[in-house]
Write an enzyme that holds these catalytic residues in place. Structure first.
Site, PDB file in Angstrom:
ATOM      1  N   ASP A  67       0.824  -1.218   0.000  1.00  0.00           N
ATOM      2  CA  ASP A  67       0.000   0.000   0.000  1.00  0.00           C
ATOM      3  C   ASP A  67       0.857   1.267   0.000  1.00  0.00           C
ATOM      4  O   ASP A  67       2.073   1.215   0.194  1.00  0.00           O
ATOM      5  CB  ASP A  67      -0.966  -0.001   1.203  1.00  0.00           C
ATOM      6  CG  ASP A  67      -0.316  -0.469   2.497  1.00  0.00           C
ATOM      7  OD1 ASP A  67       0.924  -0.517   2.575  1.00  0.00           O
ATOM      8  OD2 ASP A  67      -1.052  -0.788   3.448  1.00  0.00           O
ATOM      9  N   ASN A 136      -7.575  -3.601  14.822  1.00  0.00           N
ATOM     10  CA  ASN A 136      -8.967  -3.891  14.449  1.00  0.00           C
ATOM     11  C   ASN A 136      -9.055  -5.020  13.410  1.00  0.00           C
ATOM     12  O   ASN A 136     -10.117  -5.260  12.843  1.00  0.00           O
ATOM     13  CB  ASN A 136      -9.655  -2.626  13.917  1.00  0.00           C
ATOM     14  CG  ASN A 136      -9.018  -2.112  12.623  1.00  0.00           C
ATOM     15  OD1 ASN A 136      -8.045  -2.696  12.125  1.00  0.00           O
ATOM     16  ND2 ASN A 136      -9.545  -1.028  12.086  1.00  0.00           N
ATOM     17  N   HIS A 138      -7.347  -5.161  10.506  1.00  0.00           N
ATOM     18  CA  HIS A 138      -7.127  -4.797   9.103  1.00  0.00           C
ATOM     19  C   HIS A 138      -5.841  -5.416   8.569  1.00  0.00           C
ATOM     20  O   HIS A 138      -4.907  -5.690   9.324  1.00  0.00           O
ATOM     21  CB  HIS A 138      -7.165  -3.271   8.895  1.00  0.00           C
ATOM     22  CG  HIS A 138      -5.971  -2.510   9.392  1.00  0.00           C
ATOM     23  ND1 HIS A 138      -6.087  -1.299  10.010  1.00  0.00           N
ATOM     24  CD2 HIS A 138      -4.633  -2.754   9.352  1.00  0.00           C
ATOM     25  CE1 HIS A 138      -4.889  -0.829  10.318  1.00  0.00           C
ATOM     26  NE2 HIS A 138      -3.981  -1.709   9.931  1.00  0.00           N
ATOM     27  N   GLU A 143      -9.729  -2.046   5.728  1.00  0.00           N
ATOM     28  CA  GLU A 143     -10.305  -1.866   7.059  1.00  0.00           C
ATOM     29  C   GLU A 143     -11.553  -2.744   7.194  1.00  0.00           C
ATOM     30  O   GLU A 143     -12.052  -3.272   6.196  1.00  0.00           O
ATOM     31  CB  GLU A 143     -10.682  -0.382   7.255  1.00  0.00           C
ATOM     32  CG  GLU A 143      -9.510   0.587   7.217  1.00  0.00           C
ATOM     33  CD  GLU A 143      -8.592   0.475   8.441  1.00  0.00           C
ATOM     34  OE1 GLU A 143      -8.925  -0.258   9.388  1.00  0.00           O
ATOM     35  OE2 GLU A 143      -7.526   1.126   8.426  1.00  0.00           O
TER      36      GLU A 143
HETATM   37  C1  F6R Z   1       1.192  -1.470   6.115  1.00  0.00           C
HETATM   38  C2  F6R Z   1       0.106  -2.389   6.426  1.00  0.00           C
HETATM   39  C3  F6R Z   1      -0.693  -2.225   7.686  1.00  0.00           C
HETATM   40  C4  F6R Z   1       0.096  -2.643   8.928  1.00  0.00           C
HETATM   41  C5  F6R Z   1      -0.762  -2.606  10.174  1.00  0.00           C
HETATM   42  C6  F6R Z   1       0.040  -2.899  11.427  1.00  0.00           C
HETATM   43  O1  F6R Z   1       1.797  -1.775   4.868  1.00  0.00           O
HETATM   44  O2  F6R Z   1      -0.136  -3.252   5.663  1.00  0.00           O
HETATM   45  O3  F6R Z   1      -1.843  -2.997   7.589  1.00  0.00           O
HETATM   46  O4  F6R Z   1       0.597  -3.938   8.738  1.00  0.00           O
HETATM   47  O5  F6R Z   1      -1.362  -1.358  10.304  1.00  0.00           O
HETATM   48  O6  F6R Z   1       0.955  -1.882  11.652  1.00  0.00           O
HETATM   49  P1  F6R Z   1       2.048  -1.979  12.793  1.00  0.00           P
HETATM   50  O7  F6R Z   1       2.981  -3.074  12.404  1.00  0.00           O
HETATM   51  O8  F6R Z   1       2.730  -0.638  12.773  1.00  0.00           O
HETATM   52  O9  F6R Z   1       1.316  -2.277  14.051  1.00  0.00           O
END
Ligand code: F6R
Length: 253
Positions: A67, A136, A138, A143
């Site tokens: 992303d 959550n 995601h 989301e």
């Molecule tokens: C980013 C992504 C997000 C993160 C998620 C967890 O490329 O895919 O879904 O993996 O938000 O983020 P952290 O590791 O910072 O808790």
């Protein structure tokens, strides 16, 4: 699904890096999907160490990131281009021509998203996708409520994400409101998934992901449908799992 629980963040990162390294050693021209966020940083540091100390060779791999924010130029320090180059790519011998990260500055985002999917198809899909998970549930920017069959597309960020990100920007107008993200269907097409999660803040999401019903309201639950998903956790992230674990490894078929 294979679940590995390690004592701490370091050993979780080492275990996940081993899986990625094995993939690259077995198939030097592997196509690897990368994630950003804080969780995979330890895994990326371990890959950098393996490159330096054991000569792990990234020269033939192709990479696709999950992303990117819309509206941030590649050099912006809050963007995922910057993140990937700073935290991994500039430290290993990846070929920049084989690095794909969604272009948040594309004029025609829908066209770009189709092109991104085509590039993945052209290299016959992803061999391995690294995933983090949000509290959550995601995955990438999918989301709760995202279609479980979705493909790469533009998504509106939740007001919470916009609010959380605001602290990183001097000008509130600059805070991204949209992102380009691989879809859940795109992620599921990867031949192997490696999901990493650490800390207590992820324990509820991990419990729901591994032991709850599959639902778009917890997008990560879709990994239950994947034939080769390996979930690598530290004990805190695993602390709310209800099933019994044997020597830190549980195999669920
Ligand atoms: C980013 C992504 C997000 C993160 C998620 C967890 O490329 O895919 O879904 O993996 O938000 O983020 P952290 O590791 O910072 O808790």
């Amino acid at each position: 699904m294979l679940v590995t629980i390690k004592d701490d963040y370091e050993s979780m990162s080492e275990q996940a890096a081993q899986i990625v390294a094995e993939q690259i050693r077995r198939k030097p021209d592997s196509v690897i999907g990368f994630a950003t966020g804080s969780t995979p940083l330890g895994l990326y540091n371990e890959l950098i160490r393996m490159h330096r100390e054991t000569g792990l060779d990234f020269s033939k791999i192709t990479t696709f990131n999950l992303d990117e924010y819309v509206g941030l130029p590649p050099e912006h320090d809050q963007g995922y281009h910057y993140f990937m180059w700073e935290n991994l790519f500039k430290h290993i011998n990846v070929d920049p021509r084989h690095v794909y990260i969604p272009d948040g500055m594309a004029d025609d985002i829908d066209y770009f998203c189709e092109w991104y999917e085509e590039q993945m198809a052209e290299v016959r899909g992803l061999d391995l996708q690294i995933l983090g998970i949000g509290a959550n549930g995601h995955i990438a920017f999918n989301e709760p409520g995202s279609s479980l069959g979705s493909r790469t597309r533009i998504k509106t960020l939740t007001s919470k994400t916009v609010k959380d990100n605001a602290r990183f920007f001097d000008d509130p107008e600059e805070v991204p409101k949209y992102a380009i993200t691989m879809g859940i269907g795109t992620i599921m097409d990867a031949r192997k998934l490696v999901l990493v999660a650490s800390s207590e803040g992820k324990a509820d999401a991990i419990q729901a992901t591994l032991e709850g019903p599959i639902t778009a309201m917890v997008p990560a639950t879709i990994v239950q449908m994947h034939q080769q998903a390996h979930v690598v956790l530290d004990t805190e992230a695993a602390s709310k799992l209800e099933y019994e674990h044997h020597e830190g490894i549980v195999e669920r078929k």
